[in-house]
Design a protein around this motif. Sequence first.
Motif, short mmCIF file in Angstrom:
data_model
loop_
_atom_site.label_atom_id
_atom_site.label_comp_id
_atom_site.label_asym_id
_atom_site.label_seq_id
_atom_site.Cartn_x
_atom_site.Cartn_y
_atom_site.Cartn_z
N VAL A 47 0.84 -1.20 0.00
CA VAL A 47 0.00 0.00 0.00
C VAL A 47 0.87 1.25 0.00
O VAL A 47 0.60 2.22 -0.73
N LEU A 48 1.92 1.25 0.82
CA LEU A 48 2.85 2.39 0.85
C LEU A 48 3.47 2.62 -0.52
O LEU A 48 3.52 3.74 -1.02
N ARG A 49 3.97 1.54 -1.13
CA ARG A 49 4.60 1.65 -2.43
C ARG A 49 3.63 2.21 -3.48
O ARG A 49 3.94 3.15 -4.21
N ASP A 50 2.45 1.63 -3.52
CA ASP A 50 1.46 2.05 -4.52
C ASP A 50 1.03 3.50 -4.31
O ASP A 50 0.82 4.24 -5.28
N ALA A 51 0.89 3.90 -3.05
CA ALA A 51 0.47 5.28 -2.75
C ALA A 51 1.52 6.29 -3.20
O ALA A 51 1.19 7.35 -3.75
N ILE A 52 2.77 5.97 -2.97
CA ILE A 52 3.85 6.87 -3.38
C ILE A 52 3.91 6.99 -4.91
O ILE A 52 4.03 8.10 -5.45
N LEU A 53 3.80 5.88 -5.60
CA LEU A 53 3.84 5.92 -7.06
C LEU A 53 2.60 6.61 -7.63
O LEU A 53 2.68 7.29 -8.66
N ARG A 54 1.46 6.46 -6.96
CA ARG A 54 0.25 7.16 -7.39
C ARG A 54 0.41 8.66 -7.17
O ARG A 54 0.02 9.48 -8.02
N ALA A 55 0.98 9.03 -6.04
CA ALA A 55 1.22 10.46 -5.76
C ALA A 55 2.15 11.05 -6.81
O ALA A 55 1.97 12.19 -7.26
N GLU A 56 3.16 10.29 -7.20
CA GLU A 56 4.09 10.72 -8.24
C GLU A 56 3.35 10.94 -9.56
O GLU A 56 3.49 11.98 -10.20
N ALA A 57 2.55 9.97 -9.96
CA ALA A 57 1.82 10.07 -11.22
C ALA A 57 0.85 11.24 -11.21
O ALA A 57 0.76 12.00 -12.20
N GLY A 59 10.16 19.31 -7.16
CA GLY A 59 10.41 17.92 -6.83
C GLY A 59 10.65 17.79 -5.34
O GLY A 59 10.93 18.77 -4.65
N SER A 60 10.52 16.56 -4.83
CA SER A 60 10.68 16.36 -3.40
C SER A 60 11.20 14.96 -3.11
O SER A 60 10.94 14.01 -3.86
N ASP A 68 9.95 16.61 -10.22
CA ASP A 68 11.09 16.92 -11.09
C ASP A 68 10.76 16.54 -12.53
O ASP A 68 11.45 15.76 -13.18
N MET A 69 9.69 17.14 -13.02
CA MET A 69 9.17 16.82 -14.34
C MET A 69 10.20 16.98 -15.45
O MET A 69 10.20 16.22 -16.43
N ALA A 70 11.10 17.92 -15.31
CA ALA A 70 12.09 18.17 -16.37
C ALA A 70 12.93 16.94 -16.69
O ALA A 70 13.42 16.79 -17.81
N PHE A 71 13.08 16.05 -15.71
CA PHE A 71 13.89 14.85 -15.90
C PHE A 71 13.06 13.63 -16.28
O PHE A 71 13.62 12.58 -16.58
N LEU A 87 16.20 9.05 -13.18
CA LEU A 87 15.56 9.60 -11.99
C LEU A 87 14.16 8.98 -11.86
O LEU A 87 13.35 9.12 -12.77
N VAL A 88 13.91 8.30 -10.76
CA VAL A 88 12.64 7.60 -10.57
C VAL A 88 12.08 7.90 -9.19
O VAL A 88 12.76 8.47 -8.34
N ALA A 89 10.84 7.47 -8.97
CA ALA A 89 10.20 7.66 -7.66
C ALA A 89 10.00 6.34 -6.94
O ALA A 89 9.33 6.30 -5.90
N ASP A 90 10.59 5.26 -7.44
CA ASP A 90 10.42 3.95 -6.80
C ASP A 90 10.95 4.01 -5.37
O ASP A 90 12.14 4.26 -5.15
N PRO A 91 10.11 3.75 -4.38
CA PRO A 91 10.56 3.87 -2.99
C PRO A 91 11.29 2.64 -2.50
O PRO A 91 11.07 1.52 -2.98
#
Length: 222
Positions: A23-33, A47-48, A129-132, A145-149
């Motif tokens: 759930v944590l992983r999916d929530a972070i990737l959803r927040a990124e998307a 970016g953060s 960090d949309m530019a990347f 550059l990825v958001a995979d936690p």
Amino acid sequence: HLRDHLHSLVLSDARLHAEPAQVLRDAILRAEADFLARAKVEMLEDGSTLAVVLLVGNVLHSANVGDSETVICRAGQPLVVSEIHNMAKNDEEQRRVQGAGGVVYRKRVGHPRFNPQVLSIAVTRSVGDMAFKDEAMTEGKPSGLVADPFIKSTTLTTEDEFVVIGCDGLWDVMGYEEVVAFASQMLVDRSTPPQKVSEELVAEAMKRGTRDNVTVVVFTLF
């Protein structure tokens, strides 16, 4: 965006108690998307990094993206439950970025389209960090550059006293052992509020000359 939405994405997931780490992983990737979609419309370049924990029963599920880190004080010693995502401190991340076809410039992620001397970023994982990440800005070239936690689930014991979550402004100037010792001294009689410990750690990092922003959260387990 993370402050306002990440917790809702986690708490609204019906799998929370059965599969908390997923759930944590999916929530972070959803927040990124969700943020990247908004950023494309509003032309946001923000970016953060992030570090969060979720306590379910006696298991602490920790997740981080970037160079924000989490430490448990176990029997007076630091137990690191995060993974740092920058090339200066993590060679595996450099290999990952290079393997993805990204540009490495002085231990930083270089922009795949523009001169990395002009545009690069220190962390290898971030939210935003949309530019990347946006194909129109990278001409379809991968940046790495990825958001995979990084996710870790830790069963707590009676030796676990408190948790410290901090961004790089803290860890750049204080080691894990120093942070745990500093907080332990303040919490020795269990009368000092964790908020006060957080504030004093920020003040100590500032006193030591940190050159980055400093955010610290401390919470006790006793």
